[in-house]
Motif scaffolding. Structure first.
Motif, PDB file in Angstrom:
ATOM      1  N   SER A 109     -57.468 -48.634  28.242  1.00 25.80           N
ATOM      2  CA  SER A 109     -58.430 -47.536  28.247  1.00 25.80           C
ATOM      3  C   SER A 109     -57.808 -46.195  28.621  1.00 25.80           C
ATOM      4  CB  SER A 109     -59.579 -47.852  29.211  1.00 25.80           C
ATOM      5  OG  SER A 109     -59.107 -47.976  30.539  1.00 25.80           O
ATOM      6  N   MET A 110     -56.640 -46.220  29.277  1.00 28.44           N
ATOM      7  CA  MET A 110     -56.007 -44.985  29.762  1.00 28.44           C
ATOM      8  C   MET A 110     -54.850 -44.488  28.897  1.00 28.44           C
ATOM      9  SD  MET A 110     -55.788 -45.348  33.899  1.00 28.44           S
ATOM     10  CE  MET A 110     -57.237 -45.188  34.934  1.00 28.44           C
ATOM     11  N   CYS A 125     -59.083 -47.301  22.151  1.00 25.30           N
ATOM     12  CA  CYS A 125     -58.849 -47.024  23.576  1.00 25.30           C
ATOM     13  C   CYS A 125     -59.976 -46.181  24.158  1.00 25.30           C
ATOM     14  CB  CYS A 125     -57.522 -46.297  23.765  1.00 25.30           C
ATOM     15  SG  CYS A 125     -56.040 -47.251  23.378  1.00 25.30           S
ATOM     16  N   ALA A 129     -62.680 -46.967  27.096  1.00 23.55           N
ATOM     17  CA  ALA A 129     -62.875 -46.071  28.239  1.00 23.55           C
ATOM     18  C   ALA A 129     -64.336 -45.651  28.355  1.00 23.55           C
ATOM     19  CB  ALA A 129     -61.973 -44.851  28.094  1.00 23.55           C
ATOM     20  N   ARG A 133     -66.785 -46.168  31.514  1.00 19.65           N
ATOM     21  CA  ARG A 133     -67.466 -45.018  32.131  1.00 19.65           C
ATOM     22  C   ARG A 133     -68.959 -45.278  32.257  1.00 19.65           C
ATOM     23  NH1 ARG A 133     -64.767 -40.158  32.343  1.00 19.65           N
ATOM     24  NH2 ARG A 133     -62.763 -40.083  31.237  1.00 19.65           N
ATOM     25  N   LEU A 143     -60.822 -43.080  35.689  1.00 19.33           N
ATOM     26  CA  LEU A 143     -60.306 -42.710  34.372  1.00 19.33           C
ATOM     27  C   LEU A 143     -59.899 -41.247  34.345  1.00 19.33           C
ATOM     28  CD1 LEU A 143     -62.893 -44.654  32.211  1.00 19.33           C
ATOM     29  CD2 LEU A 143     -60.419 -44.889  31.975  1.00 19.33           C
TER      30      LEU A 143
END
Length: 223
Positions: A109-110, A125, A129, A133, A143
């Protein structure tokens, strides 16, 4: 990932025999793989020895395997043209820690926040994320601050139980692109922990492909 390592010269048979001889009897027994290595050398040894190494990692017993175990597997995998095995073995030869789904999905995700990512992979990705969130505002802060360790721990603490199915679907759809990205020679060394978070939970296995050819697949495809 090769810094400080030395690699022996030899043949495939010599590399795999040396690696086999470096597996402690108790570890071999407990892994349940003794019968797989009882016969004379065969290509399956690479798969079995790699499996034993990963089993030891999962069991918290990777410290029982010497660096030379892993470097012999690296050399054998290179000669046998199974480069997919090399990154994991190099990481363990360097003593890198066990990684799990929390580390993996945090890195997934990062990644667009720390490296340039191809468009299709970037899209997945960012979707991952976004789902993280929406699940928890505290995760959004992690994040935004690009705190890989904190987000991995957050996912392990329960968020992955809620989000795992969705995240895994996004991840598996682009795994090949993701693995290629983090194992590229020009992947930034300062972001190596992101690469290992992808490599560590995804050891490969050998499977029979079309026309009885042998191919390497991540463990979850090989099941």
């Amino acid at each position: 990932m090769t810094a400080g390592l030395t690699f022996p010269a030899g043949t495939v048979v010599q590399y795999l025999t040396a690696a086999k001889d470096l597996v402690p009897e108790s570890l071999l027994h407990d892994s349940g793989q003794a019968d797989e290595l009882a016969d004379e050398y065969g290509a399956i040894w690479l798969d079995t020895l790699h499996f034993i190494g990963h089993w030891a990692d999962e069991a918290g017993r990777d410290g029982e395997l010497r660096t030379e175990f892993w470097t012999n597997l690296v050399q054998a995998a290179r000669i046998m043209a199974f480069p997919q095995f090399v990154p994991y073995c190099l990481g363990k030869a360097q003593g890198l820690p066990r990684q799990d789904a929390g580390d993996l999905m945090a890195a997934f995700s990062m990644l667009p926040s720390v490296v340039e990512v191809p468009e299709k992979l970037r899209e997945r990705c960012l979707k991952a994320a976004g789902h993280i969130r929406n699940d928890d505002p505290f995760a959004a802060q992690m994040l935004d601050s690009v705190d890989l360790d904190a987000l991995a721990e957050h996912l392990r603490a329960g968020a992955y139980d809620r989000l795992g199915e969705f995240l895994s679907e996004l991840f598996s759809d682009v795994f090949d692109d993701l693995f290629e990205l983090v194992t590229r020679p020009d992947f930034p060394a300062e972001q190596a922990k992101y690469a290992w978070a992808v490599i560590g939970p995804n050891p490969f296995r050998l499977t029979l492909g079309n026309n009885t050819s042998v191919e390497a697949q991540p463990w979850w495809r090989a099941i």
